[in-house]
Design a protein around this motif. Structure first.
Motif, PDB file in Angstrom:
ATOM      1  N   VAL A   1       0.844  -1.200   0.000  1.00 20.21           N
ATOM      2  CA  VAL A   1       0.000   0.000   0.000  1.00 20.21           C
ATOM      3  C   VAL A   1       0.879   1.250   0.000  1.00 20.21           C
ATOM      4  CG1 VAL A   1      -1.701   1.311   1.332  1.00 20.21           C
ATOM      5  CG2 VAL A   1      -1.961  -1.161   1.069  1.00 20.21           C
ATOM      6  N   ALA A   2       1.950   1.223   0.777  1.00 20.51           N
ATOM      7  CA  ALA A   2       2.866   2.362   0.821  1.00 20.51           C
ATOM      8  C   ALA A   2       3.511   2.592  -0.546  1.00 20.51           C
ATOM      9  CB  ALA A   2       3.931   2.140   1.885  1.00 20.51           C
ATOM     10  N   LEU A   3       3.844   1.520  -1.238  1.00 23.82           N
ATOM     11  CA  LEU A   3       4.429   1.636  -2.579  1.00 23.82           C
ATOM     12  C   LEU A   3       3.447   2.294  -3.547  1.00 23.82           C
ATOM     13  CD1 LEU A   3       6.802   0.833  -4.512  1.00 23.82           C
ATOM     14  CD2 LEU A   3       5.492  -1.247  -4.967  1.00 23.82           C
ATOM     15  N   VAL A   4       2.193   1.879  -3.494  1.00 30.61           N
ATOM     16  CA  VAL A   4       1.173   2.458  -4.377  1.00 30.61           C
ATOM     17  C   VAL A   4       0.982   3.941  -4.059  1.00 30.61           C
ATOM     18  CG1 VAL A   4      -1.283   2.402  -4.956  1.00 30.61           C
ATOM     19  CG2 VAL A   4       0.002   0.275  -4.818  1.00 30.61           C
ATOM     20  N   VAL A   5       0.917   4.270  -2.771  1.00 26.50           N
ATOM     21  CA  VAL A   5       0.730   5.671  -2.370  1.00 26.50           C
ATOM     22  C   VAL A   5       1.958   6.505  -2.746  1.00 26.50           C
ATOM     23  CG1 VAL A   5       0.478   7.209  -0.371  1.00 26.50           C
ATOM     24  CG2 VAL A   5      -0.917   5.144  -0.546  1.00 26.50           C
ATOM     25  N   LEU A   6       3.155   5.956  -2.527  1.00 26.40           N
ATOM     26  CA  LEU A   6       4.381   6.679  -2.845  1.00 26.40           C
ATOM     27  C   LEU A   6       4.511   6.945  -4.339  1.00 26.40           C
ATOM     28  CD1 LEU A   6       7.042   7.819  -1.696  1.00 26.40           C
ATOM     29  CD2 LEU A   6       8.062   5.606  -2.220  1.00 26.40           C
ATOM     30  N   THR A   7       4.208   5.955  -5.176  1.00 32.21           N
ATOM     31  CA  THR A   7       4.287   6.172  -6.621  1.00 32.21           C
ATOM     32  C   THR A   7       3.244   7.190  -7.075  1.00 32.21           C
ATOM     33  OG1 THR A   7       2.871   4.259  -7.060  1.00 32.21           O
ATOM     34  CG2 THR A   7       5.256   3.917  -7.174  1.00 32.21           C
ATOM     35  N   ALA A   8       2.071   7.162  -6.439  1.00 33.10           N
ATOM     36  CA  ALA A   8       1.038   8.146  -6.787  1.00 33.10           C
ATOM     37  C   ALA A   8       1.486   9.553  -6.409  1.00 33.10           C
ATOM     38  CB  ALA A   8      -0.273   7.797  -6.100  1.00 33.10           C
ATOM     39  N   LEU A   9       2.055   9.723  -5.220  1.00 27.67           N
ATOM     40  CA  LEU A   9       2.516  11.046  -4.795  1.00 27.67           C
ATOM     41  C   LEU A   9       3.661  11.545  -5.670  1.00 27.67           C
ATOM     42  CD1 LEU A   9       2.376  10.736  -0.898  1.00 27.67           C
ATOM     43  CD2 LEU A   9       0.834  12.017  -2.399  1.00 27.67           C
ATOM     44  N   LEU A  10       4.618  10.679  -5.943  1.00 28.59           N
ATOM     45  CA  LEU A  10       5.733  11.043  -6.808  1.00 28.59           C
ATOM     46  C   LEU A  10       5.223  11.432  -8.196  1.00 28.59           C
ATOM     47  CD1 LEU A  10       8.838  11.126  -7.348  1.00 28.59           C
ATOM     48  CD2 LEU A  10       8.608   8.760  -8.092  1.00 28.59           C
ATOM     49  N   GLY A  11       4.305  10.664  -8.723  1.00 31.41           N
ATOM     50  CA  GLY A  11       3.745  10.951 -10.037  1.00 31.41           C
ATOM     51  C   GLY A  11       2.953  12.240 -10.064  1.00 31.41           C
ATOM     52  N   LEU A  12       2.212  12.517  -8.994  1.00 30.96           N
ATOM     53  CA  LEU A  12       1.443  13.758  -8.958  1.00 30.96           C
ATOM     54  C   LEU A  12       2.353  14.978  -8.906  1.00 30.96           C
ATOM     55  CD1 LEU A  12      -1.528  12.746  -6.641  1.00 30.96           C
ATOM     56  CD2 LEU A  12      -1.574  13.160  -9.100  1.00 30.96           C
ATOM     57  N   VAL A  13       3.468  14.872  -8.187  1.00 31.66           N
ATOM     58  CA  VAL A  13       4.437  15.967  -8.172  1.00 31.66           C
ATOM     59  C   VAL A  13       5.011  16.160  -9.573  1.00 31.66           C
ATOM     60  CG1 VAL A  13       6.706  16.662  -7.292  1.00 31.66           C
ATOM     61  CG2 VAL A  13       4.992  15.759  -5.721  1.00 31.66           C
ATOM     62  N   LEU A  14       5.359  15.062 -10.218  1.00 31.91           N
ATOM     63  CA  LEU A  14       5.887  15.132 -11.581  1.00 31.91           C
ATOM     64  C   LEU A  14       4.837  15.682 -12.541  1.00 31.91           C
ATOM     65  CD1 LEU A  14       8.268  14.522 -13.454  1.00 31.91           C
ATOM     66  CD2 LEU A  14       7.379  12.210 -13.704  1.00 31.91           C
TER      67      LEU A  14
ATOM     68  N   GLY B   1      -1.944  11.131 -17.854  1.00 30.97           N
ATOM     69  CA  GLY B   1      -1.010  10.544 -16.902  1.00 30.97           C
ATOM     70  C   GLY B   1      -1.420  10.826 -15.464  1.00 30.97           C
ATOM     71  N   GLY B   2      -1.857  12.043 -15.200  1.00 34.75           N
ATOM     72  CA  GLY B   2      -2.329  12.375 -13.856  1.00 34.75           C
ATOM     73  C   GLY B   2      -3.559  11.577 -13.458  1.00 34.75           C
ATOM     74  N   ILE B   3      -4.473  11.393 -14.383  1.00 31.48           N
ATOM     75  CA  ILE B   3      -5.672  10.586 -14.109  1.00 31.48           C
ATOM     76  C   ILE B   3      -5.277   9.134 -13.824  1.00 31.48           C
ATOM     77  CG2 ILE B   3      -7.800   9.647 -15.127  1.00 31.48           C
ATOM     78  CD1 ILE B   3      -8.033  12.570 -14.304  1.00 31.48           C
ATOM     79  N   LEU B   4      -4.343   8.602 -14.610  1.00 31.67           N
ATOM     80  CA  LEU B   4      -3.914   7.217 -14.406  1.00 31.67           C
ATOM     81  C   LEU B   4      -3.252   7.017 -13.041  1.00 31.67           C
ATOM     82  CD1 LEU B   4      -2.526   6.245 -17.921  1.00 31.67           C
ATOM     83  CD2 LEU B   4      -4.586   5.380 -16.810  1.00 31.67           C
ATOM     84  N   LEU B   5      -2.630   8.060 -12.525  1.00 32.70           N
ATOM     85  CA  LEU B   5      -1.996   7.944 -11.212  1.00 32.70           C
ATOM     86  C   LEU B   5      -3.016   7.809 -10.093  1.00 32.70           C
ATOM     87  CD1 LEU B   5       0.895  10.478 -11.560  1.00 32.70           C
ATOM     88  CD2 LEU B   5       1.101   8.028 -11.252  1.00 32.70           C
ATOM     89  N   ILE B   6      -4.202   8.312 -10.313  1.00 37.59           N
ATOM     90  CA  ILE B   6      -5.246   8.218  -9.294  1.00 37.59           C
ATOM     91  C   ILE B   6      -5.723   6.770  -9.154  1.00 37.59           C
ATOM     92  CG2 ILE B   6      -7.600   8.942  -8.708  1.00 37.59           C
ATOM     93  CD1 ILE B   6      -6.946  11.595 -10.128  1.00 37.59           C
ATOM     94  N   ILE B   7      -5.686   6.026 -10.251  1.00 37.02           N
ATOM     95  CA  ILE B   7      -6.126   4.637 -10.241  1.00 37.02           C
ATOM     96  C   ILE B   7      -5.050   3.791  -9.567  1.00 37.02           C
ATOM     97  CG2 ILE B   7      -6.775   2.670 -11.677  1.00 37.02           C
ATOM     98  CD1 ILE B   7      -7.515   4.743 -13.865  1.00 37.02           C
ATOM     99  N   PRO B   8      -5.393   3.091  -8.487  1.00 40.62           N
ATOM    100  CA  PRO B   8      -4.353   2.290  -7.830  1.00 40.62           C
ATOM    101  C   PRO B   8      -3.949   1.098  -8.684  1.00 40.62           C
ATOM    102  CG  PRO B   8      -6.461   2.092  -6.673  1.00 40.62           C
ATOM    103  CD  PRO B   8      -6.659   3.029  -7.807  1.00 40.62           C
ATOM    104  N   GLY B   9      -2.660   0.885  -8.780  1.00 41.12           N
ATOM    105  CA  GLY B   9      -2.160  -0.245  -9.541  1.00 41.12           C
ATOM    106  C   GLY B   9      -0.777   0.030 -10.081  1.00 41.12           C
ATOM    107  N   VAL B  10      -0.097  -1.017 -10.417  1.00 40.97           N
ATOM    108  CA  VAL B  10       1.281  -0.918 -10.882  1.00 40.97           C
ATOM    109  C   VAL B  10       1.326  -0.566 -12.369  1.00 40.97           C
ATOM    110  CG1 VAL B  10       3.439  -2.197 -11.156  1.00 40.97           C
ATOM    111  CG2 VAL B  10       2.047  -2.543  -9.125  1.00 40.97           C
ATOM    112  N   LEU B  11       0.524  -1.246 -13.183  1.00 39.32           N
ATOM    113  CA  LEU B  11       0.549  -0.995 -14.622  1.00 39.32           C
ATOM    114  C   LEU B  11       0.106   0.424 -14.963  1.00 39.32           C
ATOM    115  CD1 LEU B  11      -0.886  -4.332 -16.061  1.00 39.32           C
ATOM    116  CD2 LEU B  11       1.477  -3.573 -15.991  1.00 39.32           C
ATOM    117  N   THR B  12      -0.953   0.884 -14.328  1.00 36.94           N
ATOM    118  CA  THR B  12      -1.423   2.242 -14.603  1.00 36.94           C
ATOM    119  C   THR B  12      -0.403   3.272 -14.150  1.00 36.94           C
ATOM    120  OG1 THR B  12      -2.699   2.197 -12.556  1.00 36.94           O
ATOM    121  CG2 THR B  12      -3.878   1.710 -14.608  1.00 36.94           C
TER     122      THR B  12
END
Length: 133
Positions: A33-46, A81-92
Motif C-alpha cells: 500500500v505504501a508503494l502504491v501511495v508513494l508512486t502516486a505522490l511522486l507521479g502527482l508531483v511530476l 497521466g495524472g488521471i492514471l496515477l489516481i487509479i491504484p495499480g502498478v501498470l497504470t
C-alpha cells in the motif's frame, strides 16, 4: 470499440489486482500500500511540474503568435497521466510515468502522430478545415 472498452474495464483491473496481490505476497500488505501511495505522490508531483512547464510553453508560443499544437498534445498526455496515477495499480502507474517523463512522452507522441496519419490515409478519419476566405 466495445471490445476495447470491455478489455479496458475488465481485464486491466484484474491484471492490476493480480500484480498487487503478488507484490503483497512478497512485501506484505503495508509496504505494498505504501508503494502504491508513494508512486502516486511522486507521479502527482511530476505531473504538476510537467503541467506547469507545458502551460508556460503554451503561453510563450501564444505570445509569439504560434499555435501551440505540440504543447496542447503534451498537456492532454500529462492530464491522462495524472488521471492514471489516481487509479491504484502498478501498470497504470508505470504507464502514467511513461506519459509524464518528457523523453518517453515524445516517443509516445510520435507513435500517436504516425497512427493518426495512417488513419487519415486510410480514410478512417476525415478532417475538415473551414478557414477564412
Amino acid at each position: 470499440m466495445m471490445a476495447r472498452l470491455l478489455f479496458l474495464f475488465t481485464f486491466v483491473p484484474l491484471v492490476e489486482l493480480y500484480i498487487l496481490i503478488k507484490i503483497g505476497g512478497y512485501l506484505g500488505a503495508f509496504p505494498t500500500v505504501a508503494l502504491v501511495v508513494l508512486t502516486a505522490l511522486l507521479g502527482l508531483v511530476l505531473a504538476r511540474f510537467e503541467g506547469l512547464k507545458t502551460l508556460q510553453q503554451i503561453r510563450q508560443s501564444l505570445s509569439q503568435g504560434i499555435v501551440p499544437a505540440e504543447e496542447m498534445v503534451d498537456g492532454v498526455l500529462i492530464f491522462v497521466g495524472g488521471i492514471l496515477l489516481i487509479i491504484p495499480g502498478v501498470l497504470t502507474d508505470l504507464f502514467a510515468l511513461v506519459l509524464l517523463i518528457p523523453y518517453s512522452r515524445t516517443i509516445f507522441k510520435r507513435w500517436l502522430r504516425r497512427r493518426f496519419n495512417r488513419m487519415i490515409a486510410t480514410g478512417n478519419i476525415r478532417l475538415h478545415y473551414y478557414g477564412r476566405n
